[in-house]
Design an enzyme around this catalytic site. Structure first.
Site, short mmCIF file in Angstrom:
data_model
loop_
_atom_site.label_atom_id
_atom_site.label_comp_id
_atom_site.label_asym_id
_atom_site.label_seq_id
_atom_site.Cartn_x
_atom_site.Cartn_y
_atom_site.Cartn_z
N LEU A 1 9.95 -20.76 -4.60
CA LEU A 1 9.17 -20.69 -4.22
C LEU A 1 7.40 -19.87 -5.25
O LEU A 1 7.35 -19.94 -6.12
CB LEU A 1 9.90 -18.59 -4.37
CG LEU A 1 8.60 -17.73 -3.84
CD1 LEU A 1 8.64 -17.54 -2.40
CD2 LEU A 1 8.85 -16.36 -4.02
N ASP B 1 0.70 -1.54 -0.35
CA ASP B 1 0.07 -0.38 -0.13
C ASP B 1 0.89 1.13 -0.11
O ASP B 1 2.40 1.21 0.46
CB ASP B 1 -1.11 -0.13 1.22
CG ASP B 1 -2.11 1.04 1.23
OD1 ASP B 1 -2.81 1.62 0.25
OD2 ASP B 1 -1.98 1.86 2.40
N HIS C 1 1.85 3.05 -9.17
CA HIS C 1 1.74 1.71 -9.39
C HIS C 1 3.01 1.60 -9.90
O HIS C 1 3.28 0.19 -9.85
CB HIS C 1 0.13 1.78 -10.16
CG HIS C 1 -0.90 1.62 -9.57
ND1 HIS C 1 -0.77 1.78 -7.58
CD2 HIS C 1 -1.93 2.57 -9.85
CE1 HIS C 1 -1.78 2.01 -7.26
NE2 HIS C 1 -2.96 3.36 -8.26
N ARG D 1 -0.01 7.98 -2.61
CA ARG D 1 0.29 8.88 -1.74
C ARG D 1 1.99 9.38 -2.24
O ARG D 1 1.94 9.90 -2.16
CB ARG D 1 0.73 8.62 -0.66
CG ARG D 1 -1.10 8.36 0.41
CD ARG D 1 -1.45 8.54 1.28
NE ARG D 1 -1.44 6.85 1.40
CZ ARG D 1 -1.76 5.71 2.10
NH1 ARG D 1 -0.68 5.99 3.17
NH2 ARG D 1 -1.63 4.53 1.94
N SER E 1 -7.66 -5.29 -4.70
CA SER E 1 -8.79 -5.98 -3.53
C SER E 1 -10.17 -6.19 -4.51
O SER E 1 -10.16 -5.50 -5.43
CB SER E 1 -8.17 -5.31 -2.54
OG SER E 1 -9.58 -4.10 -2.36
N SER E 2 -11.71 -7.04 -3.20
CA SER E 2 -11.93 -6.74 -4.78
C SER E 2 -13.02 -5.32 -3.83
O SER E 2 -13.85 -5.37 -4.73
CB SER E 2 -13.10 -7.76 -4.35
OG SER E 2 -13.19 -7.95 -2.32
N ARG F 1 -4.72 -1.77 9.36
CA ARG F 1 -5.42 -3.37 8.55
C ARG F 1 -5.62 -3.56 7.95
O ARG F 1 -4.53 -3.49 7.04
CB ARG F 1 -6.45 -1.97 8.41
CG ARG F 1 -6.33 -0.56 7.50
CD ARG F 1 -8.48 -0.23 6.81
NE ARG F 1 -7.60 0.87 5.78
CZ ARG F 1 -7.44 2.50 5.97
NH1 ARG F 1 -7.05 2.98 6.67
NH2 ARG F 1 -7.04 2.84 4.77
N ASN G 1 1.16 3.44 -2.50
CA ASN G 1 1.77 3.81 -4.25
C ASN G 1 1.11 4.99 -5.02
O ASN G 1 1.52 5.64 -4.83
CB ASN G 1 1.01 2.77 -5.41
CG ASN G 1 1.72 1.94 -5.42
OD1 ASN G 1 2.49 1.46 -4.31
ND2 ASN G 1 1.09 0.44 -5.64
C1 IPE Z 1 -5.33 -2.75 -0.41
O1 IPE Z 1 -5.14 -1.50 -0.09
C2 IPE Z 1 -5.50 -3.03 -1.14
C3 IPE Z 1 -4.04 -3.30 -2.42
C4 IPE Z 1 -3.09 -3.07 -1.54
C5 IPE Z 1 -3.68 -4.14 -3.21
P1 IPE Z 1 -6.33 0.07 -0.42
O2 IPE Z 1 -5.65 0.71 -0.44
O3 IPE Z 1 -7.03 -0.59 -1.45
O4 IPE Z 1 -6.50 -0.03 0.85
P2 IPE Z 1 -7.77 0.72 1.90
O5 IPE Z 1 -8.86 1.17 1.03
O6 IPE Z 1 -7.36 2.05 2.00
O7 IPE Z 1 -8.35 0.25 3.50
C1 IPE Z 2 -2.03 0.05 -3.26
O1 IPE Z 2 -1.41 1.71 -3.31
C2 IPE Z 2 -2.01 -0.02 -5.18
C3 IPE Z 2 -3.70 -0.98 -5.31
C4 IPE Z 2 -4.76 -0.95 -4.26
C5 IPE Z 2 -4.17 -1.29 -5.88
P1 IPE Z 2 -2.27 2.87 -3.09
O2 IPE Z 2 -3.22 3.17 -4.79
O3 IPE Z 2 -3.41 2.29 -1.92
O4 IPE Z 2 -1.78 3.97 -2.50
P2 IPE Z 2 -2.50 4.86 -1.44
O5 IPE Z 2 -2.81 4.32 -0.63
O6 IPE Z 2 -4.03 5.30 -2.18
O7 IPE Z 2 -1.20 6.06 -1.22
MG MG Z 3 -4.32 2.30 -0.41
#
Ligand code: IPE
Ligand code: IPE
Ligand code: MG
Length: 250
Positions: free
Chosen positions: A135, A24, A41, A28, A69-70, A198, A26
């Site tokens: 792996l 998580d 990303h 920001r 995620s879903s 979380r 990317n």
């Molecule tokens: C969780 O990140 C899903 C992935 C890293 C693929 P999110 O950015 O979607 O999570 P929430 O919504 O902030 O909890």
């Molecule tokens: C996680 O990074 C990657 C995916 C959920 C695909 P985010 O895109 O959720 O990045 P933030 O949390 O908004 O910074």
């Molecule tokens: Mg995120």
């Protein structure tokens, strides 16, 4: 420093068999640099490569990465479509290298919603690496922990309805065998980058006794040293599984 830590960890015999990562932060990361979210990303892919390399070097049994995620379908359509395209390109570009490194790739999640083109690419990558013995790399895409438990229950309910088994035959072990991670070792360690503490509907069933490691580092800035720090912390922890400290240390 890291070479030393790597050999220490290898010698400790306390490495996890299965690590999962919520990659998580990317978006920001990109916004902080005045770039569009999707650039984050793209930048995050390099860390995926590094994590797989380290997991292979340390001979971890399984690495499971949360890629989509879903709930991520709720994002702006443009971001979703860039993520799908990126998934396709990365699969195309990386699969040969993974295969050379004896990595077995699988995608876990409800792939029905993906395009035929992407699903074919996934099927080819899984087929090419199916007999590899190193792996096991699982990419969680359109994955949700609740979905995983639900689909396992549906499979079991079908067997009960067909008369193949009784409802009272359902055990934790049997539910486990019907989840997407049935073939993988127990989930020992879950890492989340990006500062939030979380699980975001990741491996809910599987994380009952998993050690959790949260870091503020945004995913594109995550690096081998930080992965090693998480592994070192894991190696030091006493896992009691409900027992007392005296019981597990004897
Ligand atoms: C969780 O990140 C899903 C992935 C890293 C693929 P999110 O950015 O979607 O999570 P929430 O919504 O902030 O909890
Ligand atoms: C996680 O990074 C990657 C995916 C959920 C695909 P985010 O895109 O959720 O990045 P933030 O949390 O908004 O910074
Ligand atoms: Mg995120």
């Amino acid at each position: 420093m890291s070479t030393e830590l790597k050999s220490q960890l290898l010698n400790s015999g306390n490495l996890p068999s299965h690590v999962a990562i919520i990659m998580d932060g990317n978006g920001r990361w990109a916004v902080r640099q005045g770039k569009r979210r999707v650039m984050g990303h793209k930048a995050g892919v390099e860390m995926v490569r590094e994590s797989v390399k380290l997991a292979s070097e340390l001979k971890l049994g399984a690495l499971t990465l949360f890629a989509f995620s879903s709930e991520n379908w709720r994002r702006p359509a443009e971001e979703v479509s860039v993520l799908m395209e990126l998934f396709f390109t990365v699969l195309s570009r990386e699969v040969k290298r993974l295969n050379r490194n004896n990595v077995k790739l699988q995608v876990i999640g409800d792939t029905c919603r993906f395009s035929d083109r992407l699903r074919n690419k996934i099927a080819k990558a899984e087929e090419l690496t199916a007999n590899n013995t190193g792996l096991v790399l699982s990419i969680a895409a359109n994955y949700g922990g609740r979905w995983d438990i639900t689909q396992a229950c549906q499979q079991l309910a079908t067997k009960v309805a067909d008369g193949q088994m009784a409802a009272s035959d359902i055990t934790e072990e049997l539910i486990n065998q019907h989840t997407c991670t049935a073939q993988l070792p127990e989930l020992d360690l879950m890492i989340r980058s990006g500062g939030d503490c979380r699980i975001s509907n990741f491996l809910l069933w599987q994380s009952a006794y998993t050690e959790l490691y949260f870091t503020d580092t945004l995913w594109p800035d995550f690096n081998e040293a930080e992965f090693l720090t998480a592994l070192a912390k894991f190696a030091d922890v006493e896992r009691r599984f409900g027992c007392t400290s005296e019981q597990v240390s004897s």
